[in-house]
Design an enzyme around this catalytic site. Structure first.
Site, mmCIF file in Angstrom:
data_model
loop_
_atom_site.group_PDB
_atom_site.id
_atom_site.type_symbol
_atom_site.label_atom_id
_atom_site.label_comp_id
_atom_site.label_asym_id
_atom_site.label_seq_id
_atom_site.Cartn_x
_atom_site.Cartn_y
_atom_site.Cartn_z
ATOM 1 N N ARG A 95 40.531 36.566 41.065
ATOM 2 C CA ARG A 95 41.000 35.660 42.149
ATOM 3 C C ARG A 95 40.569 34.081 42.041
ATOM 4 O O ARG A 95 41.404 33.357 42.297
ATOM 5 C CB ARG A 95 40.372 36.245 43.439
ATOM 6 C CG ARG A 95 40.862 35.675 44.553
ATOM 7 C CD ARG A 95 42.249 35.602 45.036
ATOM 8 N NE ARG A 95 42.848 36.977 44.931
ATOM 9 C CZ ARG A 95 43.950 37.368 45.215
ATOM 10 N NH1 ARG A 95 45.031 36.325 45.342
ATOM 11 N NH2 ARG A 95 44.301 38.683 45.018
ATOM 12 N N HIS A 336 39.651 41.810 47.023
ATOM 13 C CA HIS A 336 40.442 40.624 46.628
ATOM 14 C C HIS A 336 39.793 39.663 45.705
ATOM 15 O O HIS A 336 40.585 39.286 44.854
ATOM 16 C CB HIS A 336 40.529 39.979 48.032
ATOM 17 C CG HIS A 336 41.649 39.108 48.259
ATOM 18 N ND1 HIS A 336 41.375 37.615 48.429
ATOM 19 C CD2 HIS A 336 42.948 39.120 48.062
ATOM 20 C CE1 HIS A 336 42.518 36.720 48.248
ATOM 21 N NE2 HIS A 336 43.594 37.777 48.213
ATOM 22 N N CYS A 337 38.466 39.564 45.689
ATOM 23 C CA CYS A 337 37.830 38.795 44.676
ATOM 24 C C CYS A 337 38.124 39.118 43.079
ATOM 25 O O CYS A 337 38.168 38.300 42.240
ATOM 26 C CB CYS A 337 36.406 38.562 44.850
ATOM 27 S SG CYS A 337 36.033 38.311 46.452
ATOM 28 N N SER A 338 38.481 40.415 42.843
ATOM 29 C CA SER A 338 38.525 40.822 41.546
ATOM 30 C C SER A 338 39.980 41.294 41.279
ATOM 31 O O SER A 338 40.357 42.186 40.265
ATOM 32 C CB SER A 338 37.534 42.167 41.556
ATOM 33 O OG SER A 338 37.891 43.112 42.564
#
Length: 347
Positions: A95, A336-338
């Site tokens: 992300r 979401h971050c990954s």
């Protein structure tokens, strides 16, 4: 899932579509930071990455970036709808390390590089990830536009209709943009991405990311926002979440709409068991796949069900899938971050 036929009219160089628009694929990066995490952590993160990739692949293709020594394993473990691509990288946070994709004025898909600087130069070892946006777009023959702003994809939440949400603790942080004022940043985002209105939340002081917006609030559609909250005073982010929720009240978007805010409570801290204060116990750090939504599950039956029920009600056209990602959360991020979506090409 919305399918755009051509780029909407905006004043910016790039139109960034909302995450709910149609995707060509999702991109992940298989864990390789063996000098950052322990062996047990890496085993857990890698297992959860495979589970996450397979969950997303039920709805859309997945591209998994891999080092040479993991290629054969991943091709067997991830299944036929996951394409494994050899590429130098360091950590899993695509992300932030990959471009944010959009469309230029000719409706050609392109990427925006936010000049990733390791969340304000917090860690060493990320040289490959500093270059990953450029390396990735070059491998695909796509244009990469470099922003004058230093931030990360997780710091910006676009509604596709002229509004972006962000936090002061990231974009106004001197470890990213020393000397830039709020007005300066708003001008950059307007000229680059056609942003007409910015909703600024306080964020949080400290932490790995300095308070990315995707841990506080997400657009469900223009005018409708889910917000992370808690009623558990044992939660180390109890006061931070309440402060950000209060600042979200009475905000309006670029079209003058008052925001409808739906709170989603985090899992109860005492049920999580042993975890660090950096544990990212978030349901709204989800990924929107084509006709699907992948969110976390935390073994808190009450909160897990409430999150599933709320997200299913708000997005009835999507199948909501919950998976365990505790090791990824312990590393300070989430689903979401990954993940990083690539929107479809416009016809």
């Amino acid at each position: 899932m919305k399918r755009a036929k051509n780029r909407p009219e905006t004043t910016g160089r790039v139109h960034v579509p909302p995450e709910w628009d149609a995707h060509e694929c999702c991109v992940m990066a298989f864990c390789a930071a063996d000098d950052l995490y322990s062996g047990a952590q890496i085993d857990g993160i890698q297992y959860e990455q495979v589970c996450l990739a397979r969950a997303i692949a039920r709805f859309e293709p997945v591209v998994m970036l891999s080092h040479p020594y993991d290629l054969n394993y991943l091709r067997k473990a991830c299944g036929p709808n996951v394409t494994v691509v050899e590429m130098d990288h360091y950590d899993i946070w695509t992300r932030d390390t990959l471009p944010t994709y959009g469309y230029d004025r000719s409706s050609t898909r392109c990427g925006i590089s936010w000049n990733f600087n390791i969340w304000g130069e917090k860690f060493s070892g990320y040289d490959n990830d500093r270059r990953l946006a450029e390396q990735f777009t070059a491998s695909r023959g796509e244009e990469l536009i470099f922003s004058d702003l230093i931030c990360e994809g997780g710091a910006l939440e676009f509604d596709g209709d002229g509004t972006v949400m962000t936090t002061k603790s990231t974009l106004l942080n001197s470890n990213r943009n020393p000397g830039l004022s709020m007005t300066d940043i708003e001008k950059i985002l307007q000229e680059l991405a056609g942003v007409e209105s910015i909703i600024w939340l306080p964020g949080e002081d400290g932490g790995i990311t300095d308070g990315h917006i995707d841990g506080f609030a997400r657009f469900v559609r223009p005018g409708l926002v889910v917000a992370e909250t808690t009623d558990d005073p044992l939660d180390p982010e109890y006061d931070i979440l309440l402060e950000n929720l209060e600042h979200l009240q009475d905000q309006k978007d670029a079209r003058g709409r008052s925001l409808e805010i739906v709170p989603i409570k985090r899992p109860r801290w005492h049920i999580l068991g042993e975890c660090s204060e950096s544990f990212s116990a978030s349901y709204i750090n989800y990924y929107l796949a084509n006709n699907g939504l992948i969110t976390a599950k935390f073994d808190d039956p009450i909160r897990d069900f409430e999150a599933l029920d709320t997200l299913s009600r708000l997005m009835p056209d999507r199948k909501v899938v919950q998976i365990f990602v505790d090791e990824i959360c312990e590393a300070g991020g989430g689903i979401h971050c990954s993940t990083q979506q690539i929107p479809v090409k416009l016809s």
